[in-house]
Design a protein around this motif. Structure first.
Motif, mmCIF file in Angstrom:
data_model
loop_
_atom_site.group_PDB
_atom_site.id
_atom_site.type_symbol
_atom_site.label_atom_id
_atom_site.label_comp_id
_atom_site.label_asym_id
_atom_site.label_seq_id
_atom_site.Cartn_x
_atom_site.Cartn_y
_atom_site.Cartn_z
ATOM 1 N N LEU A 94 -94.666 -8.881 64.727
ATOM 2 C CA LEU A 94 -95.448 -7.649 64.119
ATOM 3 C C LEU A 94 -94.162 -6.855 63.739
ATOM 4 C CD1 LEU A 94 -98.150 -7.414 66.514
ATOM 5 C CD2 LEU A 94 -98.438 -8.614 64.544
ATOM 6 N N LEU A 95 -93.122 -6.905 64.109
ATOM 7 C CA LEU A 95 -92.093 -6.168 63.615
ATOM 8 C C LEU A 95 -91.151 -6.707 62.662
ATOM 9 C CD1 LEU A 95 -90.602 -5.156 67.146
ATOM 10 C CD2 LEU A 95 -92.250 -3.809 65.845
ATOM 11 N N ASP A 96 -90.925 -5.887 61.561
ATOM 12 C CA ASP A 96 -89.811 -6.379 60.662
ATOM 13 C C ASP A 96 -88.595 -5.870 61.040
ATOM 14 O OD1 ASP A 96 -89.410 -3.642 59.819
ATOM 15 O OD2 ASP A 96 -90.852 -3.934 57.958
ATOM 16 N N ARG A 97 -87.438 -6.264 60.479
ATOM 17 C CA ARG A 97 -85.924 -6.059 60.734
ATOM 18 C C ARG A 97 -85.878 -4.374 60.673
ATOM 19 N NH1 ARG A 97 -81.447 -8.729 62.760
ATOM 20 N NH2 ARG A 97 -79.887 -7.202 62.558
ATOM 21 N N GLY A 98 -86.272 -3.787 59.760
ATOM 22 C CA GLY A 98 -85.839 -2.566 59.809
ATOM 23 C C GLY A 98 -86.500 -1.799 60.936
ATOM 24 N N GLN A 99 -87.801 -1.973 61.247
ATOM 25 C CA GLN A 99 -88.476 -1.409 62.511
ATOM 26 C C GLN A 99 -87.685 -1.696 63.524
ATOM 27 O OE1 GLN A 99 -92.202 -3.352 61.932
ATOM 28 N NE2 GLN A 99 -93.339 -1.272 61.537
ATOM 29 N N LEU A 100 -87.300 -3.045 63.866
ATOM 30 C CA LEU A 100 -86.440 -3.090 65.045
ATOM 31 C C LEU A 100 -85.108 -2.364 65.269
ATOM 32 C CD1 LEU A 100 -86.506 -4.983 67.565
ATOM 33 C CD2 LEU A 100 -85.633 -6.854 65.997
ATOM 34 N N ASP A 101 -84.411 -2.356 63.983
ATOM 35 C CA ASP A 101 -83.062 -1.618 63.867
ATOM 36 C C ASP A 101 -83.311 -0.442 64.407
ATOM 37 O OD1 ASP A 101 -81.967 -4.106 63.451
ATOM 38 O OD2 ASP A 101 -81.695 -3.610 61.105
ATOM 39 N N THR A 102 -84.289 0.517 63.722
ATOM 40 C CA THR A 102 -84.534 1.844 63.920
ATOM 41 C C THR A 102 -84.798 1.942 65.536
ATOM 42 O OG1 THR A 102 -85.273 2.045 61.623
ATOM 43 C CG2 THR A 102 -85.990 3.578 63.101
ATOM 44 N N THR A 103 -85.688 1.187 66.009
ATOM 45 C CA THR A 103 -86.263 1.295 67.324
ATOM 46 C C THR A 103 -84.770 1.139 68.242
ATOM 47 O OG1 THR A 103 -88.343 0.533 67.020
ATOM 48 C CG2 THR A 103 -87.619 0.464 68.962
ATOM 49 N N LEU A 104 -84.103 0.169 68.132
ATOM 50 C CA LEU A 104 -82.923 -0.146 69.011
ATOM 51 C C LEU A 104 -82.203 1.095 68.815
ATOM 52 C CD1 LEU A 104 -82.553 -3.921 68.469
ATOM 53 C CD2 LEU A 104 -83.459 -2.725 70.317
ATOM 54 N N ARG A 105 -81.769 1.366 67.651
ATOM 55 C CA ARG A 105 -80.876 2.724 67.384
ATOM 56 C C ARG A 105 -81.329 4.047 68.111
ATOM 57 N NH1 ARG A 105 -81.471 3.572 62.107
ATOM 58 N NH2 ARG A 105 -82.629 5.567 62.516
ATOM 59 N N ARG A 106 -82.449 4.255 67.910
ATOM 60 C CA ARG A 106 -83.157 5.505 68.357
ATOM 61 C C ARG A 106 -82.893 5.481 70.143
ATOM 62 N NH1 ARG A 106 -88.242 6.505 64.520
ATOM 63 N NH2 ARG A 106 -86.981 7.275 62.896
ATOM 64 N N ILE A 107 -83.301 4.193 70.925
ATOM 65 C CA ILE A 107 -83.279 4.047 72.143
ATOM 66 C C ILE A 107 -81.630 4.199 72.623
ATOM 67 C CG2 ILE A 107 -83.281 2.211 73.935
ATOM 68 C CD1 ILE A 107 -85.784 1.131 72.473
ATOM 69 N N ALA A 108 -80.713 3.507 71.703
ATOM 70 C CA ALA A 108 -79.446 3.703 72.064
ATOM 71 C C ALA A 108 -78.839 5.030 72.087
ATOM 72 C CB ALA A 108 -78.520 2.737 71.117
ATOM 73 N N THR A 109 -79.229 5.869 70.935
ATOM 74 C CA THR A 109 -78.711 7.114 70.568
ATOM 75 C C THR A 109 -79.713 8.111 71.169
ATOM 76 O OG1 THR A 109 -79.691 7.162 68.339
ATOM 77 C CG2 THR A 109 -77.497 6.162 68.637
ATOM 78 N N GLY A 110 -80.810 8.263 71.448
ATOM 79 C CA GLY A 110 -81.522 9.192 71.873
ATOM 80 C C GLY A 110 -82.039 10.030 70.680
ATOM 81 N N GLU A 111 -81.988 9.516 69.411
ATOM 82 C CA GLU A 111 -82.560 9.953 68.128
ATOM 83 C C GLU A 111 -84.077 9.775 68.260
ATOM 84 O OE1 GLU A 111 -82.886 8.588 63.663
ATOM 85 O OE2 GLU A 111 -81.438 7.551 64.797
ATOM 86 N N THR A 112 -84.654 10.792 67.486
ATOM 87 C CA THR A 112 -86.205 11.126 67.433
ATOM 88 C C THR A 112 -86.561 11.046 65.991
ATOM 89 O OG1 THR A 112 -86.200 13.444 67.489
ATOM 90 C CG2 THR A 112 -86.356 12.271 69.496
#
Length: 126
Positions: A94-112
């Motif tokens: 259900l996720l596309d590559r962009g969604q997955l990349d954004t989610t992982l980046r936000r988890i790793a960096t704390g970005e909101t």
């Protein structure tokens, strides 16, 4: 198996009849709301009843074009625990590559998300 199917259809018809009865008693417009996969349910309810409209929040679209969605007719016959496991194990579809990349980046960096800040948050929520 046909007995279970028949019972399910009778239950669905009874729920639809009860929903229709309740909708007739309400004196203001009624909207149905569906989020993600629930958007499909909301659309189905809206198409089969006299609600004023449907509100879809982040609707999951294109699911029918995935391998999982294409197997729907077989999946709905599985026992509930097995179906839940299949969906959980394959939810990555259900996720596309962009969604997955954004989610992982936000988890790793704390970005909101910018949607969670300031006036944008209020505009997004309402």
């Amino acid at each position: 198996d046909w007995v279970n199917t028949a019972v399910e259809e009778v239950e669905k018809a009874a729920l639809r009849a009860e929903a229709s009865r309740l909708l007739k008693k309400v004196e203001r417009p009624v909207f149905v709301l569906g989020e993600s996969m629930g958007a499909g349910v909301a659309l189905d309810v809206a198409a089969r009843s006299s609600v004023a409209g449907a509100v879809l929040v982040s609707p999951a679209t294109g699911w029918d074009r995935t391998a999982l969605g294409g197997a729907r007719s077989k999946l709905v016959r599985l026992p509930d625990p097995v179906l839940a496991l299949v969906i959980a194990l394959s939810s990555y579809q259900l996720l596309d590559r962009g969604q997955l990349d954004t989610t992982l980046r936000r988890i790793a960096t704390g970005e909101t998300s910018p949607l969670l800040e300031g006036e944008d948050r209020e505009a997004y929520a309402w």
